[in-house]
Design a protein around this motif. Structure first.
Motif, PDB file in Angstrom:
ATOM      1  N   PRO D 120     -19.247  -3.881  -4.419  1.00  0.00           N
ATOM      2  CA  PRO D 120     -20.307  -3.235  -3.508  1.00  0.00           C
ATOM      3  C   PRO D 120     -20.995  -1.767  -3.937  1.00  0.00           C
ATOM      4  CG  PRO D 120     -17.944  -2.843  -2.821  1.00  0.00           C
ATOM      5  CD  PRO D 120     -17.903  -3.905  -4.041  1.00  0.00           C
ATOM      6  N   CYS D 121     -22.204  -1.773  -3.403  1.00  0.00           N
ATOM      7  CA  CYS D 121     -22.810  -0.552  -3.630  1.00  0.00           C
ATOM      8  C   CYS D 121     -22.607   0.567  -2.951  1.00  0.00           C
ATOM      9  CB  CYS D 121     -24.464  -0.813  -3.467  1.00  0.00           C
ATOM     10  SG  CYS D 121     -25.291   0.452  -4.223  1.00  0.00           S
ATOM     11  N   VAL D 122     -21.333   1.131  -3.033  1.00  0.00           N
ATOM     12  CA  VAL D 122     -20.812   2.414  -2.305  1.00  0.00           C
ATOM     13  C   VAL D 122     -20.754   3.806  -3.212  1.00  0.00           C
ATOM     14  CG1 VAL D 122     -19.509   0.840  -0.893  1.00  0.00           C
ATOM     15  CG2 VAL D 122     -18.494   1.796  -2.800  1.00  0.00           C
ATOM     16  N   LEU D 123     -21.440   3.690  -4.047  1.00  0.00           N
ATOM     17  CA  LEU D 123     -21.698   4.876  -5.102  1.00  0.00           C
ATOM     18  C   LEU D 123     -23.004   5.167  -5.430  1.00  0.00           C
ATOM     19  CD1 LEU D 123     -18.387   4.533  -7.422  1.00  0.00           C
ATOM     20  CD2 LEU D 123     -18.433   5.828  -5.591  1.00  0.00           C
ATOM     21  N   THR D 124     -23.464   6.282  -5.354  1.00  0.00           N
ATOM     22  CA  THR D 124     -24.678   6.596  -6.029  1.00  0.00           C
ATOM     23  C   THR D 124     -24.880   6.098  -7.272  1.00  0.00           C
ATOM     24  OG1 THR D 124     -24.153   9.059  -6.505  1.00  0.00           O
ATOM     25  CG2 THR D 124     -25.095   8.700  -4.401  1.00  0.00           C
ATOM     26  N   MET D 125     -23.681   6.180  -8.027  1.00  0.00           N
ATOM     27  CA  MET D 125     -23.745   5.536  -9.372  1.00  0.00           C
ATOM     28  C   MET D 125     -24.292   4.153  -9.548  1.00  0.00           C
ATOM     29  SD  MET D 125     -21.296   5.782 -12.800  1.00  0.00           S
ATOM     30  CE  MET D 125     -21.116   7.421 -12.820  1.00  0.00           C
ATOM     31  N   VAL D 126     -23.708   3.541  -8.595  1.00  0.00           N
ATOM     32  CA  VAL D 126     -23.876   1.982  -8.661  1.00  0.00           C
ATOM     33  C   VAL D 126     -25.491   1.743  -8.135  1.00  0.00           C
ATOM     34  CG1 VAL D 126     -23.490  -0.297  -7.526  1.00  0.00           C
ATOM     35  CG2 VAL D 126     -21.481   1.484  -7.707  1.00  0.00           C
ATOM     36  N   ALA D 127     -25.982   2.325  -6.900  1.00  0.00           N
ATOM     37  CA  ALA D 127     -27.179   2.421  -6.948  1.00  0.00           C
ATOM     38  C   ALA D 127     -28.067   2.874  -8.040  1.00  0.00           C
ATOM     39  CB  ALA D 127     -27.706   3.311  -5.621  1.00  0.00           C
ATOM     40  N   ASP D 128     -27.838   3.911  -8.817  1.00  0.00           N
ATOM     41  CA  ASP D 128     -28.959   4.344  -9.945  1.00  0.00           C
ATOM     42  C   ASP D 128     -28.807   3.240 -10.897  1.00  0.00           C
ATOM     43  OD1 ASP D 128     -28.823   6.951  -8.855  1.00  0.00           O
ATOM     44  OD2 ASP D 128     -27.172   7.647 -10.238  1.00  0.00           O
ATOM     45  N   GLU D 129     -27.803   2.842 -11.372  1.00  0.00           N
ATOM     46  CA  GLU D 129     -27.544   2.009 -12.496  1.00  0.00           C
ATOM     47  C   GLU D 129     -27.800   0.462 -12.156  1.00  0.00           C
ATOM     48  OE1 GLU D 129     -27.194   2.955 -15.715  1.00  0.00           O
ATOM     49  OE2 GLU D 129     -26.978   1.045 -16.688  1.00  0.00           O
ATOM     50  N   PHE D 130     -27.280  -0.020 -11.001  1.00  0.00           N
ATOM     51  CA  PHE D 130     -27.235  -1.476 -10.673  1.00  0.00           C
ATOM     52  C   PHE D 130     -28.325  -1.818  -9.505  1.00  0.00           C
ATOM     53  CE2 PHE D 130     -23.317  -0.272 -12.682  1.00  0.00           C
ATOM     54  CZ  PHE D 130     -23.334  -1.079 -13.857  1.00  0.00           C
ATOM     55  N   GLY D 131     -28.768  -0.901  -8.945  1.00  0.00           N
ATOM     56  CA  GLY D 131     -29.823  -1.091  -7.892  1.00  0.00           C
ATOM     57  C   GLY D 131     -29.172  -1.979  -6.692  1.00  0.00           C
ATOM     58  N   GLY D 132     -28.049  -2.052  -6.457  1.00  0.00           N
ATOM     59  CA  GLY D 132     -27.379  -2.696  -5.535  1.00  0.00           C
ATOM     60  C   GLY D 132     -25.862  -3.389  -6.159  1.00  0.00           C
ATOM     61  N   GLY D 201      -8.498   2.140   1.904  1.00  0.00           N
ATOM     62  CA  GLY D 201      -9.519   2.123   2.968  1.00  0.00           C
ATOM     63  C   GLY D 201     -10.612   1.521   2.650  1.00  0.00           C
ATOM     64  N   ALA D 202     -11.903   1.737   3.453  1.00  0.00           N
ATOM     65  CA  ALA D 202     -12.785   1.138   3.327  1.00  0.00           C
ATOM     66  C   ALA D 202     -14.050   2.127   3.006  1.00  0.00           C
ATOM     67  CB  ALA D 202     -13.498   0.461   4.667  1.00  0.00           C
ATOM     68  N   PRO D 203     -14.685   2.132   1.666  1.00  0.00           N
ATOM     69  CA  PRO D 203     -15.516   3.043   1.325  1.00  0.00           C
ATOM     70  C   PRO D 203     -16.766   3.039   2.473  1.00  0.00           C
ATOM     71  CG  PRO D 203     -15.077   1.714  -0.513  1.00  0.00           C
ATOM     72  CD  PRO D 203     -14.404   1.211   0.778  1.00  0.00           C
ATOM     73  N   VAL D 204     -17.532   4.144   2.438  1.00  0.00           N
ATOM     74  CA  VAL D 204     -18.738   4.149   3.287  1.00  0.00           C
ATOM     75  C   VAL D 204     -19.855   3.552   2.776  1.00  0.00           C
ATOM     76  CG1 VAL D 204     -20.210   5.810   4.333  1.00  0.00           C
ATOM     77  CG2 VAL D 204     -17.784   6.457   4.229  1.00  0.00           C
ATOM     78  N   PRO D 205     -20.426   2.533   3.274  1.00  0.00           N
ATOM     79  CA  PRO D 205     -21.675   2.132   2.474  1.00  0.00           C
ATOM     80  C   PRO D 205     -22.801   2.781   2.411  1.00  0.00           C
ATOM     81  CG  PRO D 205     -21.134   0.751   4.740  1.00  0.00           C
ATOM     82  CD  PRO D 205     -20.342   1.999   4.557  1.00  0.00           C
ATOM     83  N   ILE D 206     -23.744   2.609   1.517  1.00  0.00           N
ATOM     84  CA  ILE D 206     -24.950   3.372   1.438  1.00  0.00           C
ATOM     85  C   ILE D 206     -26.030   2.553   1.917  1.00  0.00           C
ATOM     86  CG2 ILE D 206     -26.552   4.650  -0.253  1.00  0.00           C
ATOM     87  CD1 ILE D 206     -24.138   4.860  -2.200  1.00  0.00           C
ATOM     88  N   ALA D 207     -27.047   3.152   2.780  1.00  0.00           N
ATOM     89  CA  ALA D 207     -28.027   2.446   3.512  1.00  0.00           C
ATOM     90  C   ALA D 207     -29.175   1.919   2.424  1.00  0.00           C
ATOM     91  CB  ALA D 207     -28.867   3.509   4.274  1.00  0.00           C
ATOM     92  N   PRO D 208     -29.501   0.555   2.558  1.00  0.00           N
ATOM     93  CA  PRO D 208     -30.434   0.057   1.596  1.00  0.00           C
ATOM     94  C   PRO D 208     -31.704   0.585   1.212  1.00  0.00           C
ATOM     95  CG  PRO D 208     -29.629  -1.715   3.113  1.00  0.00           C
ATOM     96  CD  PRO D 208     -29.025  -0.270   3.759  1.00  0.00           C
ATOM     97  N   ALA D 209     -32.122   1.658   1.960  1.00  0.00           N
ATOM     98  CA  ALA D 209     -33.146   2.348   1.821  1.00  0.00           C
ATOM     99  C   ALA D 209     -32.832   3.336   0.771  1.00  0.00           C
ATOM    100  CB  ALA D 209     -34.142   2.731   3.158  1.00  0.00           C
TER     101      ALA D 209
END
Lengths: 225, 225, 225, 225
Positions: D120-132, D201-209
């Motif tokens: 899941p996309c719960v890190l800024t690095m996941v958003a940066d590199e994988f876009g989701g 525990g549960a990582p905090v999700p990152i909003a799609p926007a």
């Protein structure tokens, strides 16, 4: 060239190979301090070449490898052989196709062994290399034949080249010492990956027919011909 | 050769050995930055040799090792000794058979220590090296005798050469510095393996009689004679 | 020697130091690929020295470090500075006692950050280095002041030299670049140890008065005077 | 310079690059033994350069890299190509923007793959590199087009440059071999960090926007222009 020269050259080559292969155990962090070893059968002779006992990996040389007979008695060498020599000699006596044996206490594989739980076949790499789950052998105390017997009886019922000895660690075998080391490396790798997968849920099983297809292909097609 | 020359040679040898043994702490990743140290007793003298405080492992030399008396006061050396010197001096004063002490905050052992939970004896390697569970010592604050006293009191009740000090880390001892380092390395290794085993279920216990047999054999047979 | 020469020598020394300190990030595996950086304030100037953006650690040289003003604009250097420069410049503008900043996505610390959960003070090492729990800063998007502001506001309420930015990673500070790197190394170490301890139960808390005593002692007594 | 010379120089450069990039797989411990490989498309030709099958990383040279056509047949080279060549050739045939492919069984990514669970996309690095999230591809057996087809179909529905093939491992792509290696390194890094975060525990999700903003910025601003 005489037969005596032949066996001396074979022994010299095996001393170099067995010595060098210990670097794979440290490279993949399968061992700490002196807790793991490699041996090779001397082809056509009732002899094996093995690490000396309690000597650190940095201090290994082809010369301090120990040559033993298949009852574990020293034939050539100034050092006491690995305390696992009897178990490995037993394997060579009872499994003629085995040309190399490796023993480690690698972390993840030993963690499965401490629970006496086989590593399930939920990765294509497990199917490729082990042809099914990695099996568990009995609890056995060092000092008589019970470790060797446990290894042999477990491996005979399995396609796996590695066995998790309960509460103890890994014994891996192969047609030669290098392939036994590969099996030990792969055993720890799949032990780790399956452990981590299981921590957050249930891995998807692989159908037995697919396990067979993967194992057959990997044993017969992979690598250089 | 005079007695003065003798002790100087002994000290020079111990400075080299203590310095060099820190490389085992980094090799096995038992320490980060400057957070761990090795010391050795000077045989026949009320002296110890120990790492300087806060100096990075890359910068250690035989010359910057510090010689202290067994009250922790500097006898020889330009650097302040490790902040653990008082605790280690206490151990040397109260356990005459100890010739080396190691302190680390190695990850898995310290994780058990943070829960004040001993490492159970569920691996043959634990039986071999520790003769039973690895025990926990009390929470103790640096600055007086309480750490040293906690170490000594815990080790006296155990066959283990290592103690997990609550919320803190590991102290390991041995007849010399090298064996103390080995105990620290083994302690982290078994802490890690047992931790990982426990994550997915309950490891199988080893019967106390088997623990005794393994411990006796390992202490008396393993390695080169 | 003129003042101009002085600042050039200071800059040359800081370029060497900032460049070299990146080797500690790779040594302790706090970073992969190019994802982490070190910066230093130029004493007495409104300038900072920082890693170039997207350049691999093997390719870093004192010459390709980038000098920026405290608004993040390049003053000297052929490369674009780290994409974290604005955040770090904000820290230097608002925390005059800070002389070095480090940013990583080190694994265990970032795992706590992804849950927005501070690392509790259950190890003497946490008390020593962080003086209490390692705090969490807000979720903040790169591209304006929000990361820098989040770091500064969180650190002002804490004795900790490190902050876990939610869903992101670690920012660590210190009176100089080396101490900031130390804080980043220690942050990952305690994040890992406490995580592992928590996996099998509840670590024992340390009483606040003991946290204070440990923190005071470590800040004032440890290391060489 | 003739066109023939041109392609020979391009091939020689790609052999060097593909060979050298395998050192990143071992540096970041994405592979054991021989279980992982890198390939590159030969620009403007229906050719690829890939690792030989079953050859250890220490023994790789530019000369033993294998040149194949995009049906996986050897065009140049004395060795059999990687057993993954067919799958990678399929990717090059169907995704013209892809210039490099990497395959690993890296531990944490493969652990997600064994559960057929996307990261899941719960890190800024996941958003940066994988876009989701990092997506999961189907279970597919080696030996026909099914692995290649599974990779291509999964990547087409995603912004991610990496896919977790169920029960198997990671395939990563990029405009060139180096960027594909980067994606493989980042995939393992985020697989590990998110796994560890989820353990407690549960990582905090990152909003799609926010995921979109991070992805756009990283793809367009990061690094040297």
């Amino acid at each position: 060239m005489t037969a005596v020269t032949d066996v001396q050259e074979t022994l010299a080559a095996l001393r170099r190979e067995v010595c060098a292969l210990h670097a794979e155990l440290t490279r993949y962090q399968l061992v700490v301090w002196t807790a793991g070893n490699v041996s090779a059968r001397v082809p056509g002779r009732d002899l094996l070449v093995i690490k000396p006992s309690g000597v650190s990996y940095d201090a290994l040389t082809p010369e301090n490898m120990v040559v033993c007979d298949l009852d574990g008695r020293v034939v050539e060498g100034d050092h006491a052989p690995s305390s696992d020599t009897e178990a490995q000699a037993y394997v060579y006596r009872h499994l003629p196709e085995v040309g190399g044996v490796v023993h480690t206490h690698s972390t993840y594989a030993t963690a499965w062994a401490a629970r006496a739980e086989p590593i399930p076949c939920v990765l294509t790499m497990v199917a490729d290399e082990f042809g099914g789950e990695v099996p568990v052998g009995p609890f056995a105390i060092i000092g008589d034949d019970s470790i060797g017997r446990g290894i042999v009886e477990t491996l005979r019922d399995s396609r796996s080249p590695a066995v998790l000895m309960q509460n103890h660690g890994v014994f891996a075998v192969g047609p030669n010492a290098r392939s036994a080391v590969k099996a030990a490396v792969m055993c720890e790798d799949v032990a780790r990956t399956v452990h981590i997968s299981r921590q957050l849920g249930a891995p998807v099983p692989i159908a037995p027919a697919d396990v067979d297809r993967l194992f057959d292909r990997y044993q017969n097609v992979y690598g250089q011909r």
